[in-house]
Design an enzyme around this catalytic site. Structure first.
Site, PDB file in Angstrom:
ATOM      1  N   ARG A 255      34.066  49.533  -8.566  1.00  0.00           N
ATOM      2  CA  ARG A 255      34.241  50.794  -8.236  1.00  0.00           C
ATOM      3  C   ARG A 255      32.604  51.922  -8.645  1.00  0.00           C
ATOM      4  O   ARG A 255      32.258  53.363  -7.694  1.00  0.00           O
ATOM      5  CB  ARG A 255      35.382  51.547  -9.299  1.00  0.00           C
ATOM      6  CG  ARG A 255      35.690  52.929  -9.634  1.00  0.00           C
ATOM      7  CD  ARG A 255      36.768  53.169 -10.700  1.00  0.00           C
ATOM      8  NE  ARG A 255      37.852  52.541 -10.791  1.00  0.00           N
ATOM      9  CZ  ARG A 255      39.224  52.057  -9.877  1.00  0.00           C
ATOM     10  NH1 ARG A 255      39.264  52.777  -9.264  1.00  0.00           N
ATOM     11  NH2 ARG A 255      40.417  50.803 -10.970  1.00  0.00           N
ATOM     12  N   CYS A 317      58.539  61.224   1.165  1.00  0.00           N
ATOM     13  CA  CYS A 317      59.343  61.667   0.924  1.00  0.00           C
ATOM     14  C   CYS A 317      59.831  60.890  -0.636  1.00  0.00           C
ATOM     15  O   CYS A 317      60.867  60.066  -1.142  1.00  0.00           O
ATOM     16  CB  CYS A 317      60.393  61.069   1.797  1.00  0.00           C
ATOM     17  SG  CYS A 317      60.176  61.613   3.433  1.00  0.00           S
TER      18      CYS A 317
END
Length: 371
Positions: A255, A317
């Site tokens: 990272r 959703c």
């Protein structure tokens, strides 16, 4: 509180992805920025070996940019290994991971990180020659870590008793050669804390009489303050002071190398107010950029003009599809939105097929020419 990056114009050569309604979201990787960052990391480390943890972002263009500065790649599966071999067949590779299959144990890698006595027994039974590091999980305090892979009972690596069992198994044969130890204990630590752990790991490795020590990755990255960077200069100096003659030190960050070079660019579909709170719905969402949902933070976003605090959500959703909360940015339908720090654990960890929305496009800026 949302993380905000100061607005700055895109580089002159940049494409204009996701700038209007109907355009798909896009990932934009600034390879020149990546090149400069990793060059500086390499210089700070001196002769400490640098392996890139491919799991952070396996994009071939990023790997190609990293290649001049790394000593190898660290992979955690047969799939990652095949990916690296396809694009860079001659690069040294270390294979780790707590659940290796027999096929992965038999793969031809430079270093194999052994996670358990059972794993070692399977390797020995195969008769395959290999150079191994034993992954140790030391029972030590790891304060301030974002993730703890060691320091107590976890599925990663072995306690000293397990390591001793492996050492005994290795004594009676010659095919599998013990080269050293591997100890990736935690993630999200600053340079002083990383050096404290390194001192403990080195002391332990010396009791085994090994001289090759992989200290893992885990260098801190701040999504709340992107300007706060890991102090590679201090870390390099500290490792040089800790190392004894004849010892080979290796690290495997992921990272902290690639996160800063990536942006996720999308556009606003709708803006609405619900029970007094302002929301911007953008194309895409956490099925493209899962980082904020995974880590429970707000993804840093560029703010070209300030406005009433607004929460930026995606098309899914689910109420968990939130990219950034209450960002003080003025947005309207059709506006372009750029999220920064999207170069690691972003697209590659996302649930791409949920709701089957279109996938993003990928763009690469200012790739440096080979010297």
């Amino acid at each position: 509180m949302s993380s905000i990056s100061p607005a700055r114009p895109a580089p002159a050569a940049a494409p204009s992805p996701a700038s209007g309604a109907g355009s798909p979201p896009a990932y934009v990787y600034d390879l020149a920025e990546l090149d400069a960052h990793v060059r500086a990391v390499r210089a700070a480390l001196g002769d400490v070996e640098l392996y890139y943890a491919v799991k952070a972002n396996p994009d071939p263009e990023l790997l190609r940019t990293l290649l001049p500065y790394v000593d190898g790649f660290e992979v955690a599966s047969g799939g990652e290994l095949a990916h690296v071999r396809e694009h860079f067949p001659q690069v040294p590779v270390a294979l780790g991971g707590p659940g290796k299959t027999d096929a992965e144990l038999l793969s031809d890698v430079t270093r194999l990180h052994v996670e358990s006595p059972g794993e070692l027994r399977r390797l020995l039974a195969s008769g395959r020659p290999a150079d191994v590091l034993l992954r140790v999980n030391l029972d030590i305090s790891i304060e301030g870590a974002a993730l703890a892979m060691g320091g107590g009972a976890t599925p990663f690596g072995m306690d000293p008793a397990g390591v001793d069992e492996c050492v005994a198994l290795l004594r009676s044969q010659e095919a599998v050669r013990l080269r050293g130890v591997h100890a990736h204990l935690a993630s999200g630590l600053d340079a002083p804390r990383m050096l404290e752990l390194a001192a403990v790991i080195l002391d332990y490795a010396r009791t085994l009489g090994v001289t090759e020590i992989n200290l893992g990755g885990g260098m801190a990255v701040s999504y709340t303050d992107p300007s706060l960077r890991f102090d590679w200069q201090a870390y390099g100096r500290g490792l040089a002071a800790l190392r004894r003659p004849g010892e080979t030190l290796r690290i495997e960050p992921g990272r902290s190398l690639t996160v800063y070079c990536g942006r996720y660019v999308t556009h606003v579909i709708d803006v609405k107010r619900v029970h007094g709170e302002l929301f911007a719905i953008v194309a895409g969402g956490t099925h493209h950029l899962r980082t904020p949902a995974t880590k429970g933070h707000d993804q840093p976003v560029l703010v070209p003009r300030t406005g009433e605090p607004i929460t930026i959500v995606g098309q899914l959703c689910t109420p968990k599809d939130v990219l950034a909360r209450r960002v003080p940015i003025a947005l309207k339908a059709g506006d372009r939105v750029e999220f920064t720090m999207a170069g690691a654990y972003a697209w590659n960890i996302s649930h791409h097929d949920f709701l089957m929305h279109p996938r993003p496009t990928f763009h690469y800026l200012h790739r440096p020419e080979p010297s």
